[in-house]
Motif scaffolding. Structure first.
Motif, mmCIF file in Angstrom:
data_model
loop_
_atom_site.group_PDB
_atom_site.id
_atom_site.type_symbol
_atom_site.label_atom_id
_atom_site.label_comp_id
_atom_site.label_asym_id
_atom_site.label_seq_id
_atom_site.Cartn_x
_atom_site.Cartn_y
_atom_site.Cartn_z
ATOM 1 N N ARG A 69 0.794 -1.223 0.000
ATOM 2 C CA ARG A 69 0.000 0.000 0.000
ATOM 3 C C ARG A 69 0.830 1.279 0.000
ATOM 4 N N TRP A 70 2.005 1.260 0.606
ATOM 5 C CA TRP A 70 2.770 2.491 0.797
ATOM 6 C C TRP A 70 4.140 2.430 0.142
ATOM 7 N N ALA A 112 5.165 10.735 -0.310
ATOM 8 C CA ALA A 112 4.592 9.468 0.132
ATOM 9 C C ALA A 112 3.511 9.080 -0.872
ATOM 10 N N TRP A 114 0.373 6.448 -1.590
ATOM 11 C CA TRP A 114 -0.565 5.480 -1.037
ATOM 12 C C TRP A 114 -1.332 4.811 -2.165
ATOM 13 N N TYR A 123 -3.752 5.356 -6.883
ATOM 14 C CA TYR A 123 -2.731 5.856 -5.967
ATOM 15 C C TYR A 123 -2.930 7.347 -5.706
ATOM 16 N N ASN A 125 -0.582 10.552 -3.946
ATOM 17 C CA ASN A 125 0.716 10.935 -3.387
ATOM 18 C C ASN A 125 0.730 12.390 -2.946
#
Length: 210
Positions: A69-70, A112, A114, A123, A125
């Motif tokens: 996920r990350w 980051a 996700w 996604y 970010n």
């Protein structure tokens, strides 16, 4: 025969779904391009913006996955920004006129990222960026105005996108990406701060598990 076709279809779909998900320790590289819509905001009021102008961006990216996920994602972007209908006072010719400003940066966001949805194809970010000024000019007279700008630009980047599987280790993506500047673009600005704003619509290719 119908049962066999159904089984093959389900197996193929499951295979595509599994390929869409990255695991801890995976690394992806990508390249893409997009249409930029940029302007500047004057002062603290985000509604006090100039007329927008269009440009383009061209970039490469790399992402390391901490889980399915990350991940942490960094980009290197040739970023065409600027704004329309700006005021320019030409000291060489003693002329003052309205013109567009074309400003180009080499932008480096570190975000980051996700990944969400059942197959992690979506996604989102977010994170900081720094932009390094490459050139700046006013459009009407073609005057180089780089000396009037700060050499760096700082701000926040945010993006959302979707990935499509096209091969075992290859994906296409479409995304919306935005940047909001926090620093003044001008080096000796005695008035209200002037900050970059940029939105873009991008497409590109991602290679994973290299």
């Amino acid at each position: 025969m119908k049962k066999l076709i159904t089984i093959v279809f389900i197996t193929l779909c499951c295979s595509l779904n599994l390929n869409a998900q990255a695991d801890k320790g995976d690394f992806e590289i990508g390249t893409g391009l997009g249409l930029n819509i940029s302007n500047v905001v004057v002062g603290s009021d985000s509604n006090n913006g100039t007329r927008s102008k269009t440009g383009f961006n061209l970039g490469v990216s790399g992402e390391y996955y901490f889980s399915d996920r990350w991940g942490i994602k960094a980009k290197l972007i040739y970023d065409s920004k600027g704004w329309g209908d700006g005021f320019f006072d030409n000291e060489l010719t003693n002329e003052s006129y309205i013109t567009d400003f074309n400003v180009t940066y080499l932008t480096v966001p570190v975000m980051a990222n996700w990944h969400f949805g059942s197959t992690r194809k979506w996604y989102l970010n977010f994170g900081p960026y720094i932009g390094f000024l490459l050139n700046a000019e006013e459009d009407r007279g073609g005057t180089d105005v780089k000396d009037a700008f700060n050499s760096t630009d700082f701000g926040i980047a945010l993006g959302v996108g979707y990935k499509f599987n096209v091969g075992e280790n290859t994906k296409l993506f479409v995304e919306y990406d935005a940047q909001s500047g926090l620093s003044d673009v001008f080096s000796n600005n005695l008035g209200s701060s002037v900050r970059n704003g940029r939105s873009s619509f991008n497409i590109g290719v991602i290679l994973n598990n290299l």
